[in-house]
Motif scaffolding. Structure first.
Motif: not given
Ligand code: ADE
Length: 258
Positions: A84, A196-197, A221-222, A228
């Motif tokens: 995600v 971004v992850e 996911s956010d 978030a």
């Molecule tokens: N993985 C999922 N949401 C994230 C976020 N807001 N920042 C960093 N990694 C994420």
């Protein structure tokens, strides 16, 4: 070397967290667990493919080690990451999927010795995903999401598939101010990130070092904004694992032996 008889080709499926991996693990035929460096790896079959499931855990260092173990200890022939991410690009909303084309480390800054974002001694900031594997993964994602109208029950109604740059860093981005600053800074250097992850760029770099095909999808996911921290755990618990299973199932149907 591990005691299991490891036959080639071996496709590695990486996820960050156990919750994201669970549905895949439940379907794995004859699963066999091996623990290396405190991590559980699962070998088994799915749709006639020999797979290894590995958890990256969270962050670039952990992800690099998991990728290196998959390659040098287990002999993985390609790595696919499903996980995600926070949405950064306009129109990249919760439930959409971003197919990685390139990865960048948004928190890497060795300036003034090297340009901002450049990985020292590699002469580049971007690590490209394998085009052929990525094309298969993108097709699988579109079918899984019903983006071409083919899925019997799309995971999330109206979900879209995006392709492009994903930024990784050792930071959970949890405010609109932070994600705005991150995006603006990347733009200044000519990069337009969609999501971004915290792991992908590290795995992309390890795969490049070993000349191994890498592909990745990230379900949003956010929005990497002020909610978030609420949206992320809910999505991971309720939806992420189904995405991983459905998309990987579709991928395996189109994946040739490595
Ligand atoms: N993985 C999922 N949401 C994230 C976020 N807001 N920042 C960093 N990694 C994420």
């Amino acid at each position: 070397m591990n005691s299991l008889q490891v036959r080639s080709p071996l496709t590695a499926i990486m996820s960050a967290l156990p919750e994201e991996q669970q549905d895949l693990l439940d379907r794995l035929e004859n699963p066999q667990r091996q623990n290396v460096a405190g991590r559980d790896f699962w070998l088994g079959h799915l749709q006639g493919h020999f797979l290894i499931l590995g958890l990256s855990r969270i962050g670039k260092v952990s992800a690099s080690l998991t990728a290196a173990i998959l390659i040098s200890h287990f002999g993985a022939s390609r790595i696919v990451f499903t996980g995600v991410a926070g949405g950064l690009g306009p129109g990249v909303k919760v439930g959409d999927v971003v197919v990685g084309q390139d990865f960048i480390q948004h928190d890497l800054d060795a300036s003034p010795l090297f340009p901002r974002y450049e990985v020292p001694l590699y002469g580049r900031s971007l690590f490209r995903c394998d085009p052929a594997l990525t094309a298969l993964l993108a097709g699988a994602t579109r079918r899984a999401l019903g983006a071409d109208g083919a899925a019997a029950s799309p995971l999330v109604a109206g979900a879209r598939v995006h392709s492009g740059l994903i930024a990784s860093g050792d930071r959970f981005v949890a405010s609109a101010a932070e994600s705005g600053a991150l995006q603006a800074s990347l733009r200044k250097a000519g990069h337009e990130a969609l999501a971004v992850e915290m792991e992908g760029a590290a795995v992309a770099q390890v795969c490049a070092d070993y000349s191994l095909p890498f592909a990745a999808i990230r379900t949003i996911s956010d929005r990497a904004d002020d909610t978030a921290h609420v949206d992320f755990p809910r999505f991971v618990k309720e939806v992420a694992s189904q995405y991983a299973l459905t998309i990987i199932n579709e991928l395996l149907q189109s994946l040739p032996p490595a």
